[in-house]
Motif scaffolding. Sequence first.
Motif, mmCIF file in Angstrom:
data_model
loop_
_atom_site.group_PDB
_atom_site.id
_atom_site.type_symbol
_atom_site.label_atom_id
_atom_site.label_comp_id
_atom_site.label_asym_id
_atom_site.label_seq_id
_atom_site.Cartn_x
_atom_site.Cartn_y
_atom_site.Cartn_z
ATOM 1 N N GLU A 1 -2.427 -5.163 8.907
ATOM 2 C CA GLU A 1 -1.380 -4.292 8.374
ATOM 3 C C GLU A 1 -0.019 -4.781 8.865
ATOM 4 O O GLU A 1 0.167 -5.101 10.033
ATOM 5 C CB GLU A 1 -1.595 -2.847 8.785
ATOM 6 N N THR B 1 0.803 -1.217 0.000
ATOM 7 C CA THR B 1 0.000 0.000 0.000
ATOM 8 C C THR B 1 0.834 1.263 0.000
ATOM 9 O O THR B 1 0.388 2.303 -0.479
ATOM 10 C CB THR B 1 -0.951 0.034 1.209
ATOM 11 N N LYS C 1 -2.258 7.118 2.692
ATOM 12 C CA LYS C 1 -1.228 6.079 2.627
ATOM 13 C C LYS C 1 0.176 6.632 2.386
ATOM 14 O O LYS C 1 1.090 5.873 2.067
ATOM 15 C CB LYS C 1 -1.560 5.025 1.560
#
Length: 314
Positions: free
Chosen positions: A297, A6, A54
């Motif tokens: 994550e 990401t 991000k």
Amino acid sequence: MNSVLTSSFSTGEFHGYNVQYSPFRKNVLACASSQNYGIAGTGRLFVLEISSSKQVNVITTRDYTDGLFDLSWSEINPQVIVTSCGDGSIQIWDLNFSPAPVANYNIHNQEVYSVEWNPQNCYPYILSASWDKTVKMWDPYAAKLISSFVDHTDQVYEACWSPDRFQTFSSVSGDRTLRVWDFRSRGATSSFPHETEVLCCDWSKSDPDIIATGTTDGRIFEWDVRKMRDPLFVLSGHEYAIRQLKFSPFERGRLASVSYDFTTRFWNWNVPHALEVHKEHSEFVYGLDFSRRKKNEVCDCAWDSLICIYNDRT
């Protein structure tokens, strides 16, 4: 599940050794890094924030006179980090104060490759593991050494606390063993032999008796500390040594690993091969962490000066 890259961040002339998410702030992580691959030069602690778009932005940096090899956030104070480095010392940094460490302790004779704060707040001790063949336990608030653990016969690569039992920790070494300790006892309570050097270990977050180890021949072993003979499973796939591995704090049986083969891999111990293989790096991948506050994550860091952030799409 498919893990996707990401975002990423470059640490410039500094090469990443380890990364860790803040236990308090879900979008904050830190990276311990070194110039010249840790062979010579200085170290830098990066504190970073992942924005809603991000992007990875620098909150602050801290420089040290020697290479930084590991770090651990305090479990009590969200502004405090401990680091370890090549000159045998550990440093305490308070991000609210001066750019220099608020404390510096010379407790090892050689490189300190691992440092970890006890996750149990009732015992805020720090573990450090060194190439001087010892693991040491330090009280940062009393500024004193509590114990030295000396059963290993070769350099110790990592020591990590059990997330469930405040007095228990594990360590791995070039002597080809995983050892489990109770800090109330001077000697290891059990030892698990391997065929090659063991570079890393981590405790399962869902089962207090399970530990995984990563070895120089690229294999991952799962051990039950109640059964000392054989591993519960062996995962193969990495082409070279596994430098770090971590269990997911959310999903039972899910773990990730990074390696000298330039890859980051995601596994489930019920499947005999990697679920996903990422080759985002062009150098040894050294550091790895799952976020404890954002499900699925993961971040890694490598000697190519790149920090990568991954997330699962479900």
